[in-house]
Write a protein that holds these residues in place. Structure first.
Motif, PDB file in Angstrom:
ATOM      1  N   GLN A 155       0.840  -0.648   0.046  1.00 35.86           N
ATOM      2  CA  GLN A 155       0.299  -0.433  -0.352  1.00 35.86           C
ATOM      3  C   GLN A 155       1.321   0.933  -0.030  1.00 35.86           C
ATOM      4  O   GLN A 155       1.913   1.424   0.744  1.00 35.86           O
ATOM      5  CB  GLN A 155      -1.050  -0.163   1.571  1.00 35.86           C
TER       6      GLN A 155
ATOM      7  N   LYS B 241       0.360   1.857  -6.546  1.00 38.08           N
ATOM      8  CA  LYS B 241      -0.212   0.654  -7.500  1.00 38.08           C
ATOM      9  C   LYS B 241      -1.751   0.700  -8.043  1.00 38.08           C
ATOM     10  O   LYS B 241      -1.846   0.575  -9.119  1.00 38.08           O
ATOM     11  CB  LYS B 241      -0.230  -0.683  -6.438  1.00 38.08           C
TER      12      LYS B 241
ATOM     13  N   THR C 148      -9.986  -4.716  -5.996  1.00 37.86           N
ATOM     14  CA  THR C 148     -10.528  -5.714  -5.317  1.00 37.86           C
ATOM     15  C   THR C 148     -10.670  -4.769  -4.456  1.00 37.86           C
ATOM     16  O   THR C 148     -12.093  -4.670  -3.640  1.00 37.86           O
ATOM     17  CB  THR C 148      -9.733  -6.790  -4.473  1.00 37.86           C
ATOM     18  N   GLY C 149      -9.259  -3.607  -3.680  1.00 39.08           N
ATOM     19  CA  GLY C 149      -9.782  -2.912  -2.715  1.00 39.08           C
ATOM     20  C   GLY C 149     -11.146  -1.338  -2.694  1.00 39.08           C
ATOM     21  O   GLY C 149     -12.219  -1.727  -2.515  1.00 39.08           O
TER      22      GLY C 149
ATOM     23  N   LEU D 280     -14.788  -3.799  -3.015  1.00 45.64           N
ATOM     24  CA  LEU D 280     -14.820  -3.972  -1.752  1.00 45.64           C
ATOM     25  C   LEU D 280     -15.407  -2.486  -1.154  1.00 45.64           C
ATOM     26  O   LEU D 280     -16.575  -2.741  -0.608  1.00 45.64           O
ATOM     27  CB  LEU D 280     -13.900  -4.829  -0.840  1.00 45.64           C
ATOM     28  N   ARG D 281     -14.055  -1.644  -1.603  1.00 43.53           N
ATOM     29  CA  ARG D 281     -15.217  -0.093  -0.444  1.00 43.53           C
ATOM     30  C   ARG D 281     -16.383   0.640  -1.591  1.00 43.53           C
ATOM     31  O   ARG D 281     -17.718   0.996  -0.567  1.00 43.53           O
ATOM     32  CB  ARG D 281     -14.199   0.779  -1.058  1.00 43.53           C
TER      33      ARG D 281
ATOM     34  N   VAL E   2     -14.353  -5.422   8.308  1.00 42.78           N
ATOM     35  CA  VAL E   2     -12.724  -5.938   7.939  1.00 42.78           C
ATOM     36  C   VAL E   2     -11.556  -4.718   7.603  1.00 42.78           C
ATOM     37  O   VAL E   2     -10.238  -4.786   7.710  1.00 42.78           O
ATOM     38  CB  VAL E   2     -13.482  -7.170   7.004  1.00 42.78           C
ATOM     39  N   LEU E   3     -12.389  -4.103   6.599  1.00 42.48           N
ATOM     40  CA  LEU E   3     -11.806  -2.982   5.958  1.00 42.48           C
ATOM     41  C   LEU E   3     -11.502  -1.623   6.609  1.00 42.48           C
ATOM     42  O   LEU E   3      -9.973  -1.477   6.741  1.00 42.48           O
ATOM     43  CB  LEU E   3     -12.964  -1.671   5.048  1.00 42.48           C
TER      44      LEU E   3
ATOM     45  N   GLU F 121      -7.619  -5.026   7.785  1.00 40.00           N
ATOM     46  CA  GLU F 121      -7.435  -6.428   8.136  1.00 40.00           C
ATOM     47  C   GLU F 121      -8.248  -7.433   6.784  1.00 40.00           C
ATOM     48  O   GLU F 121      -8.290  -6.288   5.742  1.00 40.00           O
ATOM     49  CB  GLU F 121      -8.267  -7.200   9.300  1.00 40.00           C
TER      50      GLU F 121
ATOM     51  N   VAL G 244     -10.119  -9.004   3.487  1.00 40.76           N
ATOM     52  CA  VAL G 244     -11.749  -9.642   3.772  1.00 40.76           C
ATOM     53  C   VAL G 244     -11.412 -11.892   3.317  1.00 40.76           C
ATOM     54  O   VAL G 244      -9.888 -11.896   2.886  1.00 40.76           O
ATOM     55  CB  VAL G 244     -12.446  -9.208   2.275  1.00 40.76           C
TER      56      VAL G 244
ATOM     57  N   MET H  30     -13.489 -13.438  -1.362  1.00 44.29           N
ATOM     58  CA  MET H  30     -13.149 -12.576  -1.919  1.00 44.29           C
ATOM     59  C   MET H  30     -13.179 -12.842  -3.783  1.00 44.29           C
ATOM     60  O   MET H  30     -13.113 -12.217  -4.230  1.00 44.29           O
ATOM     61  CB  MET H  30     -11.395 -12.200  -1.974  1.00 44.29           C
TER      62      MET H  30
ATOM     63  N   GLY I  76      -4.725  -5.427  -6.202  1.00 40.36           N
ATOM     64  CA  GLY I  76      -4.749  -5.624  -4.593  1.00 40.36           C
ATOM     65  C   GLY I  76      -5.201  -6.998  -4.705  1.00 40.36           C
ATOM     66  O   GLY I  76      -5.823  -7.602  -3.547  1.00 40.36           O
TER      67      GLY I  76
ATOM     68  N   ARG J  69      -3.236 -10.968  -2.773  1.00 40.14           N
ATOM     69  CA  ARG J  69      -2.870 -11.416  -1.693  1.00 40.14           C
ATOM     70  C   ARG J  69      -2.017 -11.800  -1.164  1.00 40.14           C
ATOM     71  O   ARG J  69      -1.809 -11.769  -0.044  1.00 40.14           O
ATOM     72  CB  ARG J  69      -3.837 -10.472  -0.367  1.00 40.14           C
TER      73      ARG J  69
ATOM     74  N   GLN K 182      -4.730 -16.695  -2.856  1.00 39.22           N
ATOM     75  CA  GLN K 182      -5.498 -16.561  -3.283  1.00 39.22           C
ATOM     76  C   GLN K 182      -4.690 -16.644  -5.141  1.00 39.22           C
ATOM     77  O   GLN K 182      -5.441 -17.229  -5.974  1.00 39.22           O
ATOM     78  CB  GLN K 182      -5.283 -14.903  -3.316  1.00 39.22           C
TER      79      GLN K 182
ATOM     80  N   ARG L  19      -7.579   9.030   2.673  1.00 38.54           N
ATOM     81  CA  ARG L  19      -8.490   7.871   2.386  1.00 38.54           C
ATOM     82  C   ARG L  19      -9.090   7.495   3.752  1.00 38.54           C
ATOM     83  O   ARG L  19      -8.175   7.464   5.362  1.00 38.54           O
ATOM     84  CB  ARG L  19      -7.913   6.488   2.248  1.00 38.54           C
TER      85      ARG L  19
ATOM     86  N   ARG M  55      -2.108  -2.682   7.886  1.00 32.67           N
ATOM     87  CA  ARG M  55      -1.841  -3.270   6.736  1.00 32.67           C
ATOM     88  C   ARG M  55      -0.626  -4.133   5.667  1.00 32.67           C
ATOM     89  O   ARG M  55      -0.147  -4.488   5.264  1.00 32.67           O
ATOM     90  CB  ARG M  55      -2.474  -2.526   4.821  1.00 32.67           C
TER      91      ARG M  55
HETATM   92  P1  AMP Z   1      -6.329  -1.450  -1.151  1.00 31.66           P
HETATM   93  O1  AMP Z   1      -7.565  -0.779  -1.816  1.00 31.66           O
HETATM   94  O2  AMP Z   1      -6.146  -2.399  -2.483  1.00 31.66           O
HETATM   95  O3  AMP Z   1      -5.587  -1.337  -0.529  1.00 31.66           O
HETATM   96  O4  AMP Z   1      -7.395  -2.672  -0.500  1.00 31.66           O
HETATM   97  C1  AMP Z   1      -8.533  -2.260   0.841  1.00 31.66           C
HETATM   98  C2  AMP Z   1      -8.745  -3.316   2.190  1.00 31.66           C
HETATM   99  O5  AMP Z   1      -9.674  -4.497   1.515  1.00 31.66           O
HETATM  100  C3  AMP Z   1      -7.771  -3.929   2.337  1.00 31.66           C
HETATM  101  O6  AMP Z   1      -7.235  -3.419   3.131  1.00 31.66           O
HETATM  102  C4  AMP Z   1      -8.285  -5.605   2.604  1.00 31.66           C
HETATM  103  O7  AMP Z   1      -9.487  -4.562   3.435  1.00 31.66           O
HETATM  104  C5  AMP Z   1      -9.394  -5.373   1.418  1.00 31.66           C
HETATM  105  N1  AMP Z   1      -9.113  -5.709   0.371  1.00 31.66           N
HETATM  106  C6  AMP Z   1      -8.688  -5.957  -0.400  1.00 31.66           C
HETATM  107  N2  AMP Z   1      -8.377  -6.401  -1.906  1.00 31.66           N
HETATM  108  C7  AMP Z   1      -8.105  -8.381  -1.519  1.00 31.66           C
HETATM  109  C8  AMP Z   1      -7.855  -8.581  -1.442  1.00 31.66           C
HETATM  110  N3  AMP Z   1      -7.499  -9.836  -2.276  1.00 31.66           N
HETATM  111  N4  AMP Z   1      -8.163 -10.175   0.243  1.00 31.66           N
HETATM  112  C9  AMP Z   1      -8.658 -10.114   1.179  1.00 31.66           C
HETATM  113  N5  AMP Z   1      -8.883  -8.204   0.925  1.00 31.66           N
HETATM  114  C10 AMP Z   1      -8.502  -7.519   0.239  1.00 31.66           C
END
Ligand code: AMP
Length: 199
Positions: free
Chosen positions: A16, A20, A38-39, A42-43, A59-60, A64, A66, A71, A93, A96, A100, A135, A146
């Motif tokens: 992070q 990226k 993926t982040g 999820l957001r 979790v986010l 931590e 997910v 995922m 992302g 991780r 996976q 953020r 992270r």
């Molecule tokens: P990022 O934007 O990639 O920093 O992701 C933000 C958050 O989303 C991470 O801190 C995790 O909680 C979750 N996340 C994103 N990608 C993954 C992944 N491949 N596996 C598990 N959790 C993920």
């Protein structure tokens, strides 16, 4: 599943704060492939208040990961859209964890991925960048969590792609333009052949 895919199959790796997301978006636009972050997915689910979003919100916020199962469900839905199958993808992302990465390779079949670009940056510089972008999940404790998780769980992922001979390491220091030029410098020859490295 081993669907016949057409476009490039790429990953971008890096802790992070390594740039990226910025480089991933630029590279995907440059190549005309789909940027699967993926982040961001999820957001977006958290903001939309979907059942998935409610499940992953805490979790986010804690920084931590997910669960791999959840995922992979989210990712499968995107990887198997006709759009992504046709245009190709740049995963950002994901993967991780080693689990996976292995699941991804199983899904992609024998051809695997074409290249994994890893942006390298010292942790102190990554932390400075993260604190500057503000953020909502970038509180200092979540950042530290992270980065520690990255060392533990994602370094083995880049080692796996290195063994598969598809890892391209790029220096993540400098401006976005400088880093992007470096990324293109290592990736273009892989995608288009060595001639494109000239000039
Ligand atoms: P990022 O934007 O990639 O920093 O992701 C933000 C958050 O989303 C991470 O801190 C995790 O909680 C979750 N996340 C994103 N990608 C993954 C992944 N491949 N596996 C598990 N959790 C993920």
């Amino acid at each position: 599943m081993t669907t016949a895919r057409h476009g490039p199959k790429l990953l971008i790796l890096g802790k992070q704060g390594s740039g990226k997301g910025t480089q991933g978006a630029r590279l995907a636009a440059h190549l005309g492939v789909r940027h699967l972050a993926t982040g961001d997915m999820l957001r977006a689910a958290v903001h939309a208040g979907t059942p998935l979003g409610r499940e992953v919100a805490t979790v986010l916020a804690a920084g931590e990961l997910v669960s791999d199962e959840l995922m992979l469900d989210v990712l499968d839905a995107r990887l198997n859209t006709p759009d992504v199958i046709w245009h190709g993808f740049l995963l950002d992302g994901f993967p991780r964890t080693l689990a996976q990465a292995e699941s991804l390779l199983e899904r992609l079949g024998p051809d695997g991925i074409d290249a994994a670009v890893e942006l390298e940056l010292a942790t102190e510089i990554a932390v400075e960048r993260l604190l500057a972008r503000a953020r909502e999940d970038d509180r200092p404790e979540a950042i530290a969590r992270r980065l520690a998780l990255y060392e533990r769980q994602t370094v083995p992922v880049s080692a796996l792609f290195d063994r598969l001979d598809v890892l391209l390491r790029v220096d993540g220091n400098g401006t976005p333009d400088e880093v992007f030029d470096r990324v293109r410098g290592v990736l273009d020859p892989v995608l288009w052949g060595t001639d494109s490295a000239v000039g």
